[in-house]
Design a protein around this motif. Structure first.
Motif, PDB file in Angstrom:
ATOM      1  N   GLN A   1       0.837  -1.203   0.000  1.00 35.12           N
ATOM      2  CA  GLN A   1       0.000   0.000   0.000  1.00 35.12           C
ATOM      3  C   GLN A   1       0.876   1.259   0.000  1.00 35.12           C
ATOM      4  O   GLN A   1       0.623   2.216  -0.746  1.00 35.12           O
TER       5      GLN A   1
ATOM      6  N   SER B   1      -3.386  -2.032  -7.007  1.00 39.84           N
ATOM      7  CA  SER B   1      -3.889  -1.396  -5.784  1.00 39.84           C
ATOM      8  C   SER B   1      -5.037  -0.424  -6.029  1.00 39.84           C
ATOM      9  O   SER B   1      -5.277   0.465  -5.200  1.00 39.84           O
TER      10      SER B   1
ATOM     11  N   ASN C   1      -3.938  -6.298  -4.226  1.00 39.82           N
ATOM     12  CA  ASN C   1      -4.019  -5.901  -2.825  1.00 39.82           C
ATOM     13  C   ASN C   1      -5.452  -5.488  -2.487  1.00 39.82           C
ATOM     14  O   ASN C   1      -5.797  -4.304  -2.441  1.00 39.82           O
TER      15      ASN C   1
ATOM     16  N   ALA D   1      -5.761  -2.992   0.435  1.00 40.42           N
ATOM     17  CA  ALA D   1      -5.488  -1.585   0.143  1.00 40.42           C
ATOM     18  C   ALA D   1      -6.620  -0.959  -0.664  1.00 40.42           C
ATOM     19  O   ALA D   1      -6.995   0.197  -0.436  1.00 40.42           O
TER      20      ALA D   1
END
Length: 498
Positions: A53, A76, A394, A397
Motif C-alpha cells: 500500500q 492497488s 491488494n 489496500a
C-alpha cells in the motif's frame, strides 16, 4: 588492500548494471529501485499488504517489483483490478506453480491452484454445480443450525460460571465442525479434534510461508537444508491418510447401502464426488487424487477464512458497542420471542449484512488474494507486461482507498445500507473473494455460515470485554500475516444471556 576493495566495488558495479539491464523491459510499469539477486525482497516486511500500500502511494496503483528473479505486478486500485480480473481475465487466469503447492495440493490438482485450462474448467464445474451451488448449500442447512446450537450451549455454560469466552477458539472449533460434517460427513471429537485442528493449522501455516527458493531458485537448497520441505511432506502425508480413510469409509457404506441413489440424496461432498466418479455424469472421469484434492480445498479454504472473518466481526462489534446494540435490536425485531435466529430470518437482516460487508472491507481474510500469472505478453494501461509475470492484487489496500471510501479506516456498516456495492466480484472497490474466472466459487457457502453464526451470537447474548471500559480502551487490534490475516491475540469476552 586498496586494490581488493576497488575490485569488489567494480564487480558490484557491473553486477548491478547487468542485473538492471537483464530485467529492464521497454515501457515497463513504474518500479522502486532494486538490489541485485534479491530484487525488492528486502522491502516485504512483516505485513506485505501494508508495505505494498505504501509503495503504491509513491509509484502508483499499477506498479512492478522484483522478488528475486520473479517480476511481480502489484495492483492497488479498482480500475487496475478490473483490468486484470475482467477486461483481460482470460490472459491473467493462470496460477503460479510452486514446489510447495505440488507437495501440499496434490501437484496442483485442486481448483484453487490448478493451471488454467480444460482440467481446471472441469473441476471448477464440479464445485459450482455439485458442491457449492445455492441448492446444495441450502440442503446442508440443518448441519449449520445444529452445530451453532451446540456453540450456544457452550457459551451458556461459560456464562453460568462467569468465565470469559475465548471467542477465537470457539469460532474456529464451530466452523471446523460445520465444514468437516459438510465436506467429510463427520466431525472430530476430543483428542481427534485437537489433532485434526493442529494438522489444519500446520497446513495453512505452511501454505502461507514465504519460500525463498520460489524467487531465488539457486537458494532453494537452503529450504531443503532447513527441513521445511520435509515438514511439508509429513503434513501432506497425514492429510492424505486422513482423506483416504474418509473416502474408503464412504465407499464401504455405499456398498452396504443402495448404490442407485440420486446425487441429490447424498449428505456430504464425499458422497457427491463418489457419485460423479461412479457415473461419470459430467462427461469426464475423476480419480481418487482429484476427489481428495477437492475435499482438501473445501475444508481448508472454508474453515480458516470463515472463522477469521467472524473473529474480526466480533472484535469490531466489541470495539463499537453502539453498532452491537443496533445489530441486537435488528435481531430481536426479526426473531421476536424466539431464542434462535434461523436462516429464514437472514434475508430480513439488512444491518447484519452491512456489518459483514464492512468487516470484509476492513479485514479481508486473504488481503492479497491468491496470486495470478499472465499466460502471454500483454499491453496493460500502455505498459508492457511479460508473460509469466506474477500478479498480486491488494484487496486490503483497495478497500481502504480514500478515493472510493469515506473515512476508510473507520468501521461504519451504515455505508452499505443504501449502497449497491456487492462482494461477488462485480464491484472492484470491494473484492474479498476475488473476481472473474479465478474468483472464489464458495461465496454462498461462506456467507450462509457467517450470517447465521453472527446473528445468533448477538441475539442470544450481551457481550463485553473482561475489563469493561478499560478493556475497550486496551483492545488489541494487532494482526498476524500468513495465508489468512488473523488477530494476533485470542479474543476474550464475557457473555450474559439477553
Amino acid at each position: 588492500m586498496l586494490l581488493i576493495i576497488s575490485s569488489i566495488f567494480l564487480i558490484l558495479f557491473f553486477l548491478i548494471k547487468w542485473y538492471s539491464n537483464s530485467t529492464k523491459t521497454t515501457n515497463s510499469p513504474p518500479s522502486p529501485p532494486k538490489f541485485p539477486i534479491i530484487g525488492n525482497l528486502h522491502q516485504l516486511g512483516l505485513f506485505p499488504h501494508r508495505t505494498f500500500q505504501s509503495l503504491a502511494k509513491e509509484y502508483g496503483p499499477l506498479m512492478q517489483i522484483h522478488l528475486g528473479s520473479v517480476p511481480v505486478l502489484l495492483i492497488s486500485s479498482p480500475e487496475a483490478a478490473s483490468e486484470i480480473m475482467k477486461t483481460h481475465d482470460r490472459v491473467f487466469a493462470n496460477r503460479p506453480q510452486t514446489k510447495l503447492y505440488d507437495i501440499l495440493l496434490y501437484d496442483c490438482k485442486d481448483v484453487s491452484t490448478a493451471e488454467y485450462g480444460e482440467y481446471w474448467r472441469q473441476i471448477r464445474s464440479i464445485c459450482v454445480l455439485h458442491l457449492l451451488s445455492a441448492k446444495r448449500v441450502q440442503s446442508l442447512r440443518a448441519i449449520r443450525e445444529e452445530e451453532i446450537g451446540l456453540m450456544m450451549e457452550k457459551i451458556k455454560h461459560s456464562s453460568s460460571i462467569s468465565l470469559p469466552v475465548d471467542i477465537s477458539e470457539l469460532l474456529s472449533t464451530t466452523i471446523n465442525d460445520i465444514v468437516c460434517r459438510v465436506a467429510l460427513g463427520r466431525k472430530y471429537e476430543g483428542e481427534s479434534r485437537k489433532g485434526f485442528k493442529k494438522l489444519l493449522m500446520d497446513f495453512t501455516e505452511l501454505l502461507g510461508t514465504f519460500v525463498v527458493g520460489d524467487y531465488v531458485p539457486w537458494l532453494d537448497w537452503l529450504t531443503n537444508v532447513s527441513g521445511f520441505y520435509s515438514r511439508a511432506k509429513k503434513v501432506a502425508k497425514k492429510l492424505d491418510d486422513l482423506l483416504e480413510d474418509v473416502v474408503e469409509d464412504h465407499i464401504t457404506r455405499q456398498k452396504e447401502g443402495n448404490d442407485g441413489l440420486d446425487s441429490e440424496d447424498f449428505g456430504d461432498f464425499v458422497d457427491v464426488l463418489l457419485w460423479i466418479q461412479r457415473t461419470e455424469s459430467l462427461g469426464f472421469p475423476i480419480d481418487r487424487t482429484v476427489i481428495k484434492a477437492l475435499l482438501l480445498d473445501m475444508f481448508s479454504a472454508g474453515t480458516d477464512t470463515i472463522s477469521t472473518l467472524l473473529e474480526w466481526a466480533m472484535t469490531e462489534l466489541l470495539k463499537h458497542p453502539n453498532i452491537m446494540k443496533k445489530l441486537q435490536e435488528e435481531a430481536k425485531s426479526v426473531a421476536g420471542d424466539r431464542t434462535n435466529i434461523t436462516e429464514d430470518d437472514l434475508g430480513n437482516m439488512k444491518y447484519l449484512q452491512a456489518v459483514i460487508k464492512e468487516t470484509l472491507r476492513l479485514h479481508p481474510p486473504i488481503p492479497l488474494l491468491v496470486p495470478r500469472e499472465n499466460r502471454q505478453d500483454i499491453k496493460l494501461k500502455g505498459y508492457h507486461i511479460k508473460a509469466g509475470t506474477r500478479v498480486i492484487i491488494n484487496a486490503w489496500a483497495i478497500a481502504r482507498d480514500p478515493t472510493y471510501w469515506d473515512q476508510p479506516e473507520e468501521f461504519k456498516p451504515e455505508r452499505f445500507l443504501n449502497n449497491s456495492i456487492d462482494i461477488k466480484g462485480n464491484d472492484f472497490e470491494l473484492i474479498p473473494f476475488g473476481a472473474g474466472r479465478r474468483g472464489c466459487p464458495g461465496i454462498v457457502y461462506a456467507m450462509a455460515a457467517n450470517e447465521l453464526v453472527l446473528a445468533n451470537l448477538v441475539h442470544q447474548f450481551k457481550w463485553e470485554l473482561p475489563d469493561g471500559v478499560a478493556g475497550l480502551e486496551a483492545l488489541d487490534m494487532s494482526e498476524t500475516f500468513g495465508l489468512t490475516m488473523h488477530r494476533k491475540t485470542p479474543l476474550l469476552a464475557v457473555a450474559t444471556l439477553n
